[in-house]
Write a protein that holds these residues in place. Structure first.
Motif, PDB file in Angstrom:
ATOM      1  N   GLY A 192       0.536  -2.686 -10.392  1.00  0.00           N
ATOM      2  CA  GLY A 192       0.741  -3.319  -9.092  1.00  0.00           C
ATOM      3  C   GLY A 192       0.547  -4.821  -9.132  1.00  0.00           C
ATOM      4  N   CYS A 195      -3.452  -2.297  -3.756  1.00  0.00           N
ATOM      5  CA  CYS A 195      -3.273  -1.487  -4.954  1.00  0.00           C
ATOM      6  C   CYS A 195      -4.536  -0.694  -5.297  1.00  0.00           C
ATOM      7  N   MET A 213       2.591   1.700  -3.447  1.00  0.00           N
ATOM      8  CA  MET A 213       1.629   2.060  -4.477  1.00  0.00           C
ATOM      9  C   MET A 213       1.070   3.465  -4.257  1.00  0.00           C
ATOM     10  N   TYR A 227       0.837  -1.204   0.000  1.00  0.00           N
ATOM     11  CA  TYR A 227       0.000   0.000   0.000  1.00  0.00           C
ATOM     12  C   TYR A 227       0.875   1.259   0.000  1.00  0.00           C
TER      13      TYR A 227
END
Length: 498
Positions: A427, A479, A395, A392
């Motif tokens: 991702g 993602c 991204m 997380y």
């Protein structure tokens, strides 16, 4: 970065200490397995972990610091904020995402295989009902020394006393049935050589099988199933022909093509010596009257079931026996004192020890597996959390870097779902690569764990498939959240900020 590493060390130590306390609380027997066992923080291991974490903090700070030190000042000032935008992920960010997914999958696979192994162990057919049973060993006082040997009551007297003891025990409130046996399931048995009447036998290497003497009520008390023939009954006493029951493994190994009920056995209670040439006292023949379902007589759940013979305790009475009591009580251990009084009321010189429930015996065999499952599960949960946060974070940072690019795309007509799909594709491509590498690593871990697992292969399709699917879903969610946030950017605001 070192400051963050120190904070991470502190949180990690707290989590490790908490996991240790939870483990001991859930499995209190771990602390008393042996005098050498100690469930505690290991200082050398802890020091090594702290050093590795600090080293990771240093290395994590060196990489961006080294890049920042090499910036071209004039070029950077010309580009302004665009120097950080429009370029998407750097190679090191892609490596971080892939590595996190790979390591998380390996740990999750280890936990999945441990869980699968524990599931298999908890569903092993032990051949008897372990619930609501209390077991104990009877210690009967001998009649004293006779010359250099100790003497015991005669077989007739032992049978009379044991009959009376069973009646007294069954009279205890809450008791459904009781039985005697020379050994209880999962306590181990002694192997004895034997002969099948009418068949030639190698005196040096004769066939062997575990041998136990049991009372007729043994089968009902422990819930052992009859496969063929009949059970031993009270009519099989000192004055009737000798009988024996054998288990399914015995039949498969020694009488695979014959009807076992047509054969007689000659158990060799006294062997003729290592060379097989010494004279063996004549032994009575035992007629096979029944075949019972395999009972796990090994001291370990994963031990192979051995050929086994049950003879009647009333025909082979001995002073050294175990007693099993089936009760309606939820806690069979509450019968310990009434059981002692009932036994002593028949023979004051008889005491009980090694009192335990059969549920405790079976549970004790799986305690170490439950502990390993808890540890693997804890480590895997931390790995999954780290992977989720890491993916997380990377991204989200990538989306921030691409804010200008996203603004231009949307200004030129790109729709929100197309922007989300763009970020997701990037991702998830890394997630698939990480999962593929992780599956190879998980197979190697399975090879290392194979000796500690039961019924689980290194390439366990169930475990690997489940953890790969779980990690893929977690990566997709990690993602999707920043992708949605990036797609919500106002194109004019993004361009104005540039």
């Amino acid at each position: 970065s070192v400051t963050l590493a120190v904070l991470g060390d502190a949180i990690g130590i707290a989590l490790g200490w908490g996991l240790m306390k939870i483990s001991v609380a859930l499995f209190p027997d771990l602390a008393v397995l042996s005098s050498d066992t100690a469930v505690q923080m290991n200082l050398p291991v802890l020091g090594f972990a702290i050093a590795i974490a600090l080293l990771a903090g240093v290395l994590s700070g060196c990489a961006p610091g080294w890049r920042a030190a090499r910036l071209n000042l004039s070029e950077t000032l010309k580009q302004g904020s665009r120097s950080a935008g429009g370029r998407g992920r750097t190679p090191i960010q892609s490596v971080l995402v892939t590595s996190e997914i790979t390591l998380a999958l390996i740990l999750l696979a280890g936990a999945g295989m441990a869980l699968h192994s524990f599931w298999n162990l908890s569903h092993i057919d032990v051949g008897f009902r372990a619930d609501h049973i209390l077991t104990a060993q009877l210690r009967q006082r001998d009649n004293g020394l006779h010359g250099d040997r100790r003497t015991f009551p005669s077989a007739d007297l032992v049978v009379v006393q044991q009959h009376e003891m069973l009646q007294r025990v069954r009279a205890i409130p809450g008791v459904l049935d009781a039985a005697f046996a020379t050994s209880m399931p999962m306590h181990g048995s002694y192997s004895h050589p034997f002969e099948v009447a009418g068949q030639t036998v190698d005196n040096v290497h004769p066939p062997v099988a575990d041998l136990d003497a049991v009372t007729p009520s043994y089968f009902n008390t422990l819930g052992i199933q009859l496969v063929r023939g009949r059970f031993i009954d009270d009519g099989d006493d000192l004055h009737s022909p000798r009988v024996v029951m054998v288990n399914e493994t015995f039949v498969r190994r020694y009488l695979p093509k014959d009807d076992p009920l047509t054969h007689r056995l000659l158990p060799r209670f006294f062997t003729g010596g290592p060379d097989g040439k010494a004279k063996i006292p004549p032994q009575p023949e035992y007629q096979i009257v029944g075949v019972f379902h395999d009972v796990l007589d090994n001291e370990h759940l994963t031990g192979a079931v051995q050929p086994e013979m049950y003879v009647s305790q009333w025909q082979n009475a001995g002073p050294y026996v175990h007693i099993a009591v089936r009760t309606v009580m939820d806690d069979p251990a509450m019968l310990a004192n009434p059981l002692q009084r009932a036994v002593a009321s028949v023979n004051a010189g008889t005491a009980i020890d090694h009192v335990e429930t059969m549920s405790q015996v079976v549970s004790g065999e799986t305690s170490s597996d439950r502990f390993e499952m808890l540890l693997f599960g804890g480590f895997a949960a931390v790995a999954l959390l780290l992977a989720s946060v890491g993916i997380y974070g990377v991204m989200a940072f990538t989306v921030v870097q691409r804010t200008h690019e996203i603004g231009i795309r949307m200004a030129l007509g790109a729709r929100r779902r197309e922007v989300v799909a763009l970020v997701l594709r990037g991702g998830m491509r890394l997630a698939v690569i990480g999962i593929a590498i992780g599956l190879a690593g998980a197979y190697g871990l399975g090879q290392l764990m194979h000796s500690t697992l039961y019924g689980v292969q290194p390439a366990d399709v169930v475990s690997l498939g489940a953890v790969a699917t779980l990690l893929f879903m977690v990566a997709a969610l990690a993602c999707w959240i920043p992708a949605r946030r990036g797609a919500a950017v106002d194109p004019m605001q993004a361009l104005r900020n540039e």
